[in-house]
Scaffold this motif. Structure first.
Motif, PDB file in Angstrom:
ATOM      1  N   UNK A  24     -36.964   1.931  -9.501  1.00 31.40           N
ATOM      2  CA  UNK A  24     -37.880   1.622 -10.609  1.00 31.40           C
ATOM      3  C   UNK A  24     -38.823   2.791 -10.872  1.00 31.40           C
ATOM      4  N   UNK A  25     -39.320   3.394  -9.813  1.00 37.82           N
ATOM      5  CA  UNK A  25     -40.224   4.537  -9.952  1.00 37.82           C
ATOM      6  C   UNK A  25     -39.520   5.708 -10.641  1.00 37.82           C
ATOM      7  N   UNK A  26     -38.277   5.959 -10.234  1.00 35.37           N
ATOM      8  CA  UNK A  26     -37.511   7.049 -10.853  1.00 35.37           C
ATOM      9  C   UNK A  26     -37.251   6.753 -12.328  1.00 35.37           C
ATOM     10  N   UNK A  27     -36.984   5.492 -12.647  1.00 33.41           N
ATOM     11  CA  UNK A  27     -36.766   5.096 -14.037  1.00 33.41           C
ATOM     12  C   UNK A  27     -38.042   5.313 -14.858  1.00 33.41           C
ATOM     13  N   UNK A  28     -39.207   4.958 -14.276  1.00 34.73           N
ATOM     14  CA  UNK A  28     -40.479   5.181 -14.964  1.00 34.73           C
ATOM     15  C   UNK A  28     -40.715   6.665 -15.210  1.00 34.73           C
ATOM     16  N   UNK A  29     -40.395   7.494 -14.202  1.00 37.53           N
ATOM     17  CA  UNK A  29     -40.550   8.941 -14.353  1.00 37.53           C
ATOM     18  C   UNK A  29     -39.668   9.463 -15.483  1.00 37.53           C
ATOM     19  N   UNK A  30     -38.419   8.968 -15.516  1.00 39.85           N
ATOM     20  CA  UNK A  30     -37.481   9.401 -16.542  1.00 39.85           C
ATOM     21  C   UNK A  30     -37.993   9.019 -17.930  1.00 39.85           C
ATOM     22  N   UNK A  31     -38.479   7.793 -18.061  1.00 39.39           N
ATOM     23  CA  UNK A  31     -39.034   7.332 -19.333  1.00 39.39           C
ATOM     24  C   UNK A  31     -40.247   8.170 -19.736  1.00 39.39           C
ATOM     25  N   UNK A  32     -41.109   8.458 -18.752  1.00 37.90           N
ATOM     26  CA  UNK A  32     -42.297   9.255 -19.013  1.00 37.90           C
ATOM     27  C   UNK A  32     -41.914  10.646 -19.517  1.00 37.90           C
ATOM     28  N   UNK A  33     -40.944  11.264 -18.843  1.00 37.11           N
ATOM     29  CA  UNK A  33     -40.487  12.592 -19.261  1.00 37.11           C
ATOM     30  C   UNK A  33     -39.885  12.545 -20.671  1.00 37.11           C
ATOM     31  N   UNK A  34     -39.124  11.493 -20.948  1.00 37.98           N
ATOM     32  CA  UNK A  34     -38.506  11.339 -22.267  1.00 37.98           C
ATOM     33  C   UNK A  34     -39.580  11.219 -23.349  1.00 37.98           C
ATOM     34  N   UNK A  35     -40.603  10.399 -23.060  1.00 42.03           N
ATOM     35  CA  UNK A  35     -41.706  10.245 -24.012  1.00 42.03           C
ATOM     36  C   UNK A  35     -42.431  11.575 -24.217  1.00 42.03           C
TER      37      UNK A  35
END
Length: 46
Positions: A24-35
């Protein structure tokens, strides 16, 4: 007497939860980077 199987089950469950939390943390990081990538681009003039 400790039940070794109960301890093994508890450890396995704990490891599963930690793995899920990490994912979940990695997914949040990925989303953050995408944003960040989306918002970092300058607007194109048309």
């Amino acid at each position: 007497m400790l039940d070794i199987n109960a301890l093994k089950r508890a450890l396995k469950l704990q490891q599963k939860r930690q793995k899920e939390e990490l994912e979940r943390e990695q997914q949040r990081e990925k989303e953050f980077e995408r944003e960040k990538q989306l918002t970092a681009r300058p607007a194109k003039r048309t």
